[in-house]
Motif scaffolding. Structure first.
Motif, mmCIF file in Angstrom:
data_model
loop_
_atom_site.group_PDB
_atom_site.id
_atom_site.type_symbol
_atom_site.label_atom_id
_atom_site.label_comp_id
_atom_site.label_asym_id
_atom_site.label_seq_id
_atom_site.Cartn_x
_atom_site.Cartn_y
_atom_site.Cartn_z
ATOM 1 N N THR A 158 0.829 -1.205 0.000
ATOM 2 C CA THR A 158 0.000 0.000 0.000
ATOM 3 C C THR A 158 0.863 1.254 0.000
ATOM 4 O OG1 THR A 158 -1.759 -1.167 1.186
ATOM 5 C CG2 THR A 158 -1.803 1.241 1.230
ATOM 6 N N LEU A 159 1.917 1.257 0.808
ATOM 7 C CA LEU A 159 2.812 2.412 0.856
ATOM 8 C C LEU A 159 3.516 2.620 -0.483
ATOM 9 C CD1 LEU A 159 4.347 1.937 4.419
ATOM 10 C CD2 LEU A 159 2.749 3.730 3.688
ATOM 11 N N ILE A 160 3.900 1.528 -1.150
ATOM 12 C CA ILE A 160 4.535 1.657 -2.458
ATOM 13 C C ILE A 160 3.542 2.191 -3.488
ATOM 14 C CG2 ILE A 160 5.504 0.335 -4.378
ATOM 15 C CD1 ILE A 160 7.024 -1.328 -2.341
ATOM 16 N N SER B 171 1.741 6.950 -6.715
ATOM 17 C CA SER B 171 0.810 8.055 -6.949
ATOM 18 C C SER B 171 1.502 9.403 -6.760
ATOM 19 C CB SER B 171 -0.380 7.946 -5.986
ATOM 20 O OG SER B 171 -1.055 6.720 -6.147
ATOM 21 N N ALA B 172 2.271 9.518 -5.673
ATOM 22 C CA ALA B 172 2.967 10.781 -5.417
ATOM 23 C C ALA B 172 4.015 11.063 -6.484
ATOM 24 C CB ALA B 172 3.621 10.734 -4.030
ATOM 25 N N ALA C 189 6.015 13.819 -11.400
ATOM 26 C CA ALA C 189 6.391 13.772 -12.813
ATOM 27 C C ALA C 189 5.474 14.652 -13.654
ATOM 28 C CB ALA C 189 6.352 12.333 -13.308
ATOM 29 N N SER C 190 4.185 14.654 -13.331
ATOM 30 C CA SER C 190 3.220 15.441 -14.104
ATOM 31 C C SER C 190 3.474 16.935 -13.963
ATOM 32 C CB SER C 190 1.789 15.113 -13.655
ATOM 33 O OG SER C 190 1.500 13.745 -13.860
ATOM 34 N N ALA D 17 5.067 16.984 -3.810
ATOM 35 C CA ALA D 17 4.933 15.588 -4.252
ATOM 36 C C ALA D 17 6.240 14.840 -4.049
ATOM 37 C CB ALA D 17 4.508 15.542 -5.715
ATOM 38 N N LEU D 18 7.371 15.477 -4.373
ATOM 39 C CA LEU D 18 8.675 14.840 -4.174
ATOM 40 C C LEU D 18 8.932 14.595 -2.695
ATOM 41 C CD1 LEU D 18 11.233 13.941 -5.782
ATOM 42 C CD2 LEU D 18 12.218 16.152 -5.178
ATOM 43 N N LEU D 19 8.567 15.551 -1.849
ATOM 44 C CA LEU D 19 8.715 15.367 -0.404
ATOM 45 C C LEU D 19 7.852 14.215 0.089
ATOM 46 C CD1 LEU D 19 9.757 16.291 2.367
ATOM 47 C CD2 LEU D 19 7.858 17.936 2.438
ATOM 48 N N THR D 20 6.642 14.084 -0.467
ATOM 49 C CA THR D 20 5.765 12.974 -0.085
ATOM 50 C C THR D 20 6.377 11.636 -0.456
ATOM 51 O OG1 THR D 20 3.812 14.384 -0.373
ATOM 52 C CG2 THR D 20 3.449 12.003 -0.372
ATOM 53 N N VAL D 21 6.979 11.554 -1.640
ATOM 54 C CA VAL D 21 7.663 10.323 -2.061
ATOM 55 C C VAL D 21 8.743 9.956 -1.055
ATOM 56 C CG1 VAL D 21 9.150 9.292 -3.823
ATOM 57 C CG2 VAL D 21 7.179 10.650 -4.513
#
Length: 379
Positions: free
Chosen positions: A77-79, A84-85, A90-91, A106-110
């Motif tokens: 689930t985490l992956i 998604s992040a 990328a978008s 988004a990068l920080l969330t990853v």
């Protein structure tokens, strides 16, 4: 013939990891798109920084899935959330140096999801927990600086990005890799798949550039030449891939993680970058085969291919402790073609790059030079 058996502590790349890597197919194309949208030397520099950020996001998860055997519902689930992040990052990558907050968050969330997975995976491993404590600040400082950069204007924005890159790449070098267990076969295979993804980006750029003009003879010739250059890169990398896992496995346990860090996490980046920059140049060559290339595109075509072969030299030196002379000569000749790229039609300079690439492959087929105890023998 039966495939060679993997040692018990090794494994093949799993379907979940392949699914995770799919988002990086798109991220690679977005790096190219970023430079195309801002076709200038500043835009090229932004593309370099963006590629390094994307690459390190992938590297972090590669080390995680190589070291950890976690495959339960929570880990999956985490992956999925990380995918998604990363897709959001990328978008929004084309605006990473403009309206950049979406990309930065988004990068920080990853990275945060990566840290959570690390903590969860290391809960039963004391040695790995110690390694995590050493690296945890580094893992969070880098993306934090990118978020801060999103609130600033140039040149402070770029300075913060560069600082983030230095923190990310410098952390493992400064604090070491103790506590990380490397599965050689899995590690080598995963990086080989990323090289394929980058080569796929070059194919995509060629096809996109040729769309609508495939009835022109010069465009068709340019497409064939471009594919031959990409095929030569495939030969250069995969021709000596046999035995790579065995060499990593033979390294002492104390050295193995450092070798994996240097030869793969660090020295595969020039290979990937070279292919991406070549993609930019070959796309322009196919789109306008009868015109000289602009300086940036000329550097991308010849210099990108040269960077790939120079990366091969660095990688082979760290892995084999031998200079791959034929790759070094190929890189030097390709660099020498850069001044010609703005003076002759693009089709001619692409033909010259192809001739150098084909000559390299022909030399290896004829002479079969031995590098690191292996002879060129692609799958």
């Amino acid at each position: 013939m039966e495939p060679p058996q993997r040692p018990e502590d090794d494994r093949a790349v799993g379907a979940l990891e392949l699914f995770f890597d799919l988002v990086f197919v798109y991220a690679m194309s977005q790096v190219t798109h970023l430079i195309e949208e801002h076709r200038s030397w500043a835009g090229f520099g932004h593309g370099v920084l963006a590629l390094m950020a994307v690459w390190w996001a992938w590297v972090c998860f590669t080390w995680l899935t190589n070291t950890s055997a976690e495959s339960g519902t929570l880990a999956r689930t985490l992956i999925f959330l990380a995918v998604s992040a990363m897709l959001v990052a990328a978008s929004s990558l084309v605006e990473a140096f403009g309206e950049a907050m979406v990309f930065a968050l988004a990068l920080l969330t990853v990275r945060l999801l990566h840290v959570v997975l690390l903590i969860y995976s290391a809960r039963r491993d004391t040695r790995w927990r110690r390694a995590l404590v050493r690296l945890l600040p580094v893992l969070l400082i880098g993306p934090g600086l990118v978020v801060l950069a999103a609130t600033q204007e140039s040149p402070l924005r770029e300075a913060l990005w560069l600082s983030a890159v230095l923190v990310d790449f410098g952390g493992p070098a400064v604090f070491g890799m103790g506590g990380f267990h490397v599965r050689p076969g899995h590690f080598v295979e995963r990086h080989g798949l990323m090289v394929i993804i980058a080569l796929g980006e070059s194919i995509y750029q060629m096809g996109r550039a040729a769309t609508g003009d495939v009835r022109r003879a010069d465009v068709l010739v340019a497409v064939v030449l471009g594919v031959l250059v990409s095929a030569a890169m495939w030969w250069a990398y995969f021709g000596l891939k046999h035995g790579a896992a065995a060499r990593l496995r033979r390294a002492p346990a104390s050295e193995r993680a450092r070798l994996a860090r240097d030869a793969y996490s660090y020295l595969h980046l020039p290979l990937i970058a070279g292919i991406i920059w070549y993609s930019l140049g070959v796309g322009e060559s196919i789109a306008h085969p009868d015109e000289p290339l602009p300086p940036l595109s000329g550097l991308a075509l010849c210099g990108g291919a040269a960077l790939f072969y120079a990366g091969e030299v660095w990688y082979r030196w760290r892995d084999h402790h031998e200079i791959a002379t034929d790759r070094l000569v190929t890189a030097v000749v390709l660099i020498a073609l850069v001044p010609m790229a703005t003076a002759v039609p693009a089709l001619r300079i692409l033909a010259a790059v192809t001739a150098v690439s084909v000559a390299f492959v022909g030399w290896e087929v004829w002479r079969q030079p031995e590098i690191g105890g292996a002879r060129p023998q692609p799958d």
